[in-house]
Design an enzyme around this catalytic site. Structure first.
Site, mmCIF file in Angstrom:
data_model
loop_
_atom_site.group_PDB
_atom_site.id
_atom_site.type_symbol
_atom_site.label_atom_id
_atom_site.label_comp_id
_atom_site.label_asym_id
_atom_site.label_seq_id
_atom_site.Cartn_x
_atom_site.Cartn_y
_atom_site.Cartn_z
ATOM 1 N N ASP A 104 34.750 -43.593 101.948
ATOM 2 C CA ASP A 104 35.723 -42.989 101.029
ATOM 3 C C ASP A 104 36.782 -42.252 101.836
ATOM 4 O O ASP A 104 36.580 -41.907 103.003
ATOM 5 C CB ASP A 104 35.055 -42.044 100.019
ATOM 6 C CG ASP A 104 34.428 -40.803 100.669
ATOM 7 O OD1 ASP A 104 33.867 -40.938 101.781
ATOM 8 O OD2 ASP A 104 34.498 -39.720 100.066
ATOM 9 N N GLU B 141 31.671 -38.540 100.861
ATOM 10 C CA GLU B 141 31.731 -37.469 101.868
ATOM 11 C C GLU B 141 32.882 -36.523 101.578
ATOM 12 O O GLU B 141 32.750 -35.305 101.683
ATOM 13 C CB GLU B 141 31.867 -38.081 103.264
ATOM 14 C CG GLU B 141 31.507 -37.105 104.384
ATOM 15 C CD GLU B 141 32.640 -36.191 104.789
ATOM 16 O OE1 GLU B 141 32.363 -35.171 105.425
ATOM 17 O OE2 GLU B 141 33.814 -36.479 104.460
HETATM 18 N N1 BES Z 1 35.465 -36.082 109.233
HETATM 19 C C1 BES Z 1 35.617 -34.880 108.507
HETATM 20 C C2 BES Z 1 34.939 -33.690 109.143
HETATM 21 C C3 BES Z 1 35.517 -33.389 110.468
HETATM 22 C C4 BES Z 1 36.830 -32.988 110.555
HETATM 23 C C5 BES Z 1 34.770 -33.543 111.586
HETATM 24 C C6 BES Z 1 37.396 -32.767 111.787
HETATM 25 C C7 BES Z 1 35.320 -33.312 112.810
HETATM 26 C C8 BES Z 1 36.655 -32.953 112.914
HETATM 27 C C9 BES Z 1 35.067 -35.068 107.112
HETATM 28 O O1 BES Z 1 35.478 -36.279 106.525
HETATM 29 C C10 BES Z 1 35.593 -33.991 106.219
HETATM 30 O O2 BES Z 1 36.767 -33.951 105.968
HETATM 31 N N2 BES Z 1 34.703 -33.167 105.732
HETATM 32 C C11 BES Z 1 34.997 -32.230 104.738
HETATM 33 C C12 BES Z 1 33.687 -31.920 104.086
HETATM 34 C C13 BES Z 1 33.793 -31.187 102.803
HETATM 35 C C14 BES Z 1 34.442 -32.003 101.735
HETATM 36 C C15 BES Z 1 32.416 -30.757 102.384
HETATM 37 C C16 BES Z 1 35.601 -30.992 105.344
HETATM 38 O O3 BES Z 1 35.275 -30.622 106.481
HETATM 39 O O4 BES Z 1 36.446 -30.391 104.684
HETATM 40 MN MN MN Z 2 35.225 -37.805 107.806
HETATM 41 MN MN MN Z 3 37.568 -35.995 105.805
#
Ligand code: BES
Ligand code: MN
Ligand code: MN
Length: 456
Positions: free
Chosen positions: A89, A154
């Site tokens: 997604d 996610e």
């Molecule tokens: N891939 C990201 C998380 C991430 C961002 C890891 C930058 C390493 C570097 C993930 O898709 C994301 O955006 N996660 C969300 C999670 C939330 C919706 C619970 C986030 O971190 O905001």
């Molecule tokens: Mn991600």
């Molecule tokens: Mn993300």
């Protein structure tokens, strides 16, 4: 890299690129119900791709978006099993007018593939699929057993995944989890993550009078919900920038000195960082460097505000209600459920009379810290050093991947987070990109990882 796999990647580079572009063209925006059919189409597309690579695949329905599960267990019981996780997604692409090329029409410029999901996370997930495919097509086998688990929620908090992992814990049993959904510290500098922050996400609603009121006829005698909300939000921090919610820091662990000093040794220019974000000054908790604030300290942030008149010109109105989206990033050993309790208690304490304030918990995820020891990490260091020609560094991360803590606690397996994004990649923003070179080298590095880990 053994030459046969390298030759496979060289010979198939165009086809692999074309396939990735097909994947990126599907607007699998999990947050938007008008894209539900597209999100399912992305799951089916991914299943097909894993099937073609030679795995046994299925799409499994959840209460939300489907899960794609693929397995290859031909290495046998004596060999380790690796679970590869990723998400298909993507975030909404808006604001569309700020994209230099359409969000769902992948375009190559300056050695980068621009598209929503290019780096987060379709591109990084897909490079794993192709690493597996190379092994299976070239050699007819893999050095390890493999499970691929890809979810479509996610970006909206992985709300159905923990239950799925619990329910299928036996089937998902593994010796190691590998995830590429993060960034490298700098171009050419392979990086292994040592931590992720957790999350507790809230919506705060303030209800005042039963309808909008004339601010002259009623203002001054009726509590204004927008002001009430502003007052509540202003209590979340003290004047120094520390979070002032009672008990918020109680479970926060000090970071090991070794990790902290390693972190302080990374070449990081705070002025350059400030310049990059375009702020006049940086803020945050006193006593910590920028990297420490981002990686080792919790936050409480307003993500969105809604109240009253926000259109053109002036309108004299006393709004009936106000709403804020607020999220806390958590660090070990803060527990999202405990933070939820503290947030409820805090808001109840500071909410002014004359309005009704409700706090809704939208989603949460635990923080995570790696121990970075053992054969998985040794294999990763060797594979990355070989593919990138440089030893990897250990970095923290301020973002969250909710399921990672669950993998560690439910499956009891170490998690390797090795990402191929780069600073400035515009994840979640217009003009998201992944470097073509990182995609290629990442794919080769991951093919190598399974080889190295298979030796252990
Ligand atoms: N891939 C990201 C998380 C991430 C961002 C890891 C930058 C390493 C570097 C993930 O898709 C994301 O955006 N996660 C969300 C999670 C939330 C919706 C619970 C986030 O971190 O905001
Ligand atoms: Mn991600
Ligand atoms: Mn993300």
């Amino acid at each position: 890299m053994f030459t046969d796999l390298a030759a496979y990647f060289d010979a198939n580079a165009t086809r692999i690129r074309d396939e990735l572009f097909d994947f990126l063209r599907i607007p699998s925006v999990s947050a938007r119900s008008e894209h539900d059919a597209d999100t399912r189409r992305a799951a089916e597309w991914l299943r097909g791709s894993l099937d073609q690579a030679g795995l046994r695949t299925e799409v499994i329905d959840t209460a939300g978006h489907p899960i794609v599960l693929a397995e290859w267990r031909g290495a046998g019981r004596g060999r380790p099993t690796v679970l590869i996780y990723g998400h298909y997604d993507v975030q909404p692409a808006e604001p569309l007018d700020l994209w230099d090329s359409p969000a769902f029409e992948p375009t190559v410029r300056d050695g980068r593939i621009y598209a929503r999901g290019s780096v987060d996370d379709k591109g990084q997930l897909f490079l794993h699929v192709k690493a597996l495919e190379a092994h299976l097509k070239v050699r007819g086998t893999l050095p390890v057993n493999v499970i691929v688990l890809a979810e479509g929620e996610e970006e909206v908090g992985s709300v159905n995944l923990e239950a799925f992992v619990r329910e299928h814990a036996t089937r998902l049993a593994c010796d190691a989890v590998v995830i590429s959904d993060s960034t490298m510290f700098a171009p050419g500098q392979p990086s292994i993550l040592s931590s992720l922050r957790g999350m507790a996400y809230f919506q705060i609603d303030v209800q005042g009078p039963s309808g909008d009121l004339h601010s002259g006829m009623y203002g001054g005698a009726v509590v204004n919900p927008a002001m009430a909300l502003a007052r509540i939000l202003a209590t979340f921090h003290d004047d120094t920038g520390r979070i002032a919610i009672d008990g918020f820091y109680d479970a926060v662990q000090a970071w090991p000195d070794a990790v902290r000093s390693q972190m302080r040794g990374l070449p990081f220019d705070e002025e350059h960082f400030r310049d990059e974000v375009g702020a006049t000054a940086l803020g945050g908790e006193p006593g910590y460097t920028v990297l420490e604030r981002l990686w080792t300290r919790p936050t409480c942030e307003v993500n969105g505000l809604l109240s009253g008149y926000t259109g053109e010109g002036a309108k004299t109105v006393l709004p009936a209600k106000a709403m804020a989206k607020v999220s806390c990033r958590l660090v070990p050993d803060q527990d999202p459920q405990e933070i939820e309790r503290l947030m409820h208690a805090h808001v109840a304490r500071v909410a002014p009379a004359g309005v009704t304030v409700t706090v809704q918990h939208l989603h949460g995820g635990r923080p995570w810290r790696a121990d970075l020891e053992g054969p998985l990490f040794d294999a990763a260091r060797r594979a990355l050093a070989e593919a990138f020609g440089k030893e990897p560094v250990i970095v923290g991360e301020g973002g969250s991947i909710p399921v990672v803590g669950d993998f560690q606690s439910i499956l009891g397996a170490p998690v390797l987070l090795v990402g191929f994004g780069l600073p400035g990649e515009n994840a979640h923003a217009p003009n998201e990109w992944i470097s073509v070179e990182n995609f290629e080298t990442g794919m080769r590095a991951m093919a190598r990882l399974y080889e190295e880990y298979g030796k252990s």
